[in-house]
Write an enzyme that holds these catalytic residues in place. Structure first.
Site, PDB file in Angstrom:
ATOM      1  CG  ASP A  52      -0.357   0.150   2.459  1.00 18.40           C
ATOM      2  OD1 ASP A  52       0.726  -0.023   2.577  1.00 18.40           O
ATOM      3  OD2 ASP A  52      -1.331  -0.047   3.669  1.00 18.40           O
ATOM      4  CB  SER A  53       4.602   1.950  -0.163  1.00 20.30           C
ATOM      5  OG  SER A  53       4.744   0.821  -0.951  1.00 20.30           O
ATOM      6  CG  ASP A  96       0.531  -4.167   2.031  1.00 16.61           C
ATOM      7  OD1 ASP A  96       0.658  -4.990   2.552  1.00 16.61           O
ATOM      8  OD2 ASP A  96       1.330  -3.268   1.853  1.00 16.61           O
ATOM      9  CE  LYS A 126       3.322  -5.961   3.735  1.00 21.00           C
ATOM     10  NZ  LYS A 126       2.960  -4.802   4.357  1.00 21.00           N
ATOM     11  CD  GLU A 128       0.811  -1.340   7.787  1.00 21.55           C
ATOM     12  OE1 GLU A 128       0.568  -0.619   8.850  1.00 21.55           O
ATOM     13  OE2 GLU A 128       1.219  -0.987   6.675  1.00 21.55           O
ATOM     14  CD  GLU A 195       8.341  -0.192   7.116  1.00 19.48           C
ATOM     15  OE1 GLU A 195       7.611  -0.803   6.922  1.00 19.48           O
ATOM     16  OE2 GLU A 195       8.757   0.955   6.667  1.00 19.48           O
TER      17      GLU A 195
HETATM   18  O1  KIV Z   1       3.707  -1.125   1.668  1.00 19.14           O
HETATM   19  C1  KIV Z   1       4.865  -1.507   1.417  1.00 19.14           C
HETATM   20  O2  KIV Z   1       5.560  -1.167   0.589  1.00 19.14           O
HETATM   21  C2  KIV Z   1       5.204  -2.368   2.585  1.00 19.14           C
HETATM   22  C3  KIV Z   1       6.771  -2.510   2.653  1.00 19.14           C
HETATM   23  C4  KIV Z   1       7.510  -1.439   3.073  1.00 19.14           C
HETATM   24  C5  KIV Z   1       7.019  -3.796   3.337  1.00 19.14           C
HETATM   25  O3  KIV Z   1       4.586  -2.717   3.112  1.00 19.14           O
END
Ligand code: KIV
Length: 291
Positions: A52-53, A96, A126, A128, A195
């Site tokens: 989600d970055s 994510d 994924k 968090e 992280e």
């Molecule tokens: O969203 C993302 O790119 C991430 C990575 C930094 C692991 O969660």
């Protein structure tokens, strides 16, 4: 294990646990479209993360919070179209779960994660955090057949609570993170992203957990490493301090494109402007047909 539509065999979450036991480092890179996906696959990444970055890197938001599940699905489908060029072994594709898609109850979390697996080529999600509510979500997703990668330490979806600071810097928060990691493993996560935490914490957790610890800003003593591809290529304006770029991609690109633009302007064969606008097609007046 089935073949992908293009004929190569994708990695599965269980393969990563085997990699850890074999001492083979896991390389995970982010991708956001077919172009970046093809690059990271050709580079040999084991795991491709539609992180989600992308909310910040690609969509221009100030944080990861605004990106929606619909947008993540769209990017994930594009990434999937860029993968799977035989004879390469297709990487594991992880997507994510965006902010608030899994925090509003277990059924909502199953619906969101289920949509990722049903409507995109991702084989895992994924999420968090390691609070008891998040551990319960992991348990429910795994029981529903959805592989889950966990993420602790700096968790950007909690930026308004934790900031972008290094996490787990004192013994109390280190113990809290350690407990959360053990709980996430017990709930069935197949890997843990750590992280921006102290390297010795990541190193000791790596020894304590059976699942792979994949670090970013967590030192070298991890089972694998993950990076945001745009950061690694130096394409972003601001880099996190723990992700030095491999090349100055942004200035190289601006220089190359700028050379093309100025070269065009200085061309010795200028295009002469037209004296007058091109002829307009004359309006056809239909012949009068006598009655
Ligand atoms: O969203 C993302 O790119 C991430 C990575 C930094 C692991 O969660």
């Amino acid at each position: 294990m089935g073949l992908s539509p293009r004929g190569s065999v994708p990695l599965r979450p269980g393969d990563l646990i085997q990699f850890k036991h074999d001492g083979r480092p896991i390389a995970m890179l982010t991708a956001w479209d077919a172009l970046s996906a093809a690059l990271v696959e050709a580079a040999g990444a084991d795991v491709v993360l539609v992180g989600d970055s992308l909310a910040m890197v690609v969509l221009g938001h100030a944080t990861t919070l605004p990106v929606t599940l619909e947008e993540m699905l769209q990017h994930c489908r594009a990434v999937g179209r860029g993968l799977g060029r035989p004879p390469a072994r297709q990487p594991l594709l992880v997507c994510d779960l965006p902010f608030l898609s899994y925090q509003c109850g277990l059924d909502g979390a199953v619906a969101a994660a289920g949509a990722v697996l049903k409507l995109s080529p991702a084989a895992a999600v994924k999420l968090e955090g390691g609070e008891p509510e998040t551990v319960a979500v992991v348990d429910r997703l795994v029981r529903s057949g959805i592989p889950v990668m966990a993420h602790l330490g700096l968790t950007p979806q909690s930026v308004h609570r934790l900031g972008y600071r290094r996490q787990a810097t004192d013994p109390v928060s280190q113990e809290r993170l350690r407990r959360a990691a053990l709980n996430l493993e017990a709930a069935g996560s197949f890997a843990l992203v750590l992280e921006h935490v102290p390297a010795d914490l990541a190193a000791s957790l790596r020894r304590e957990l059976a699942i792979p610890v994949i670090g970013i800003g967590a030192g070298d003593d991890c089972d694998g490493q993950v990076r945001v591809t745009a950061d690694l290529l130096g394409l972003t304006e601001r880099q996190p301090p723990f992700c030095p770029p491999l090349l100055a991609g942004r200035s190289l690109a601006i220089e190359a494109l700028g050379g093309w633009v100025t070269g065009l302007a200085a061309s010795t064969d200028p295009i002469s402007p037209p004296d007058q606008p091109p002829d307009q097609p004359s309006e056809q007046v239909p012949e009068q047909v006598p009655n």
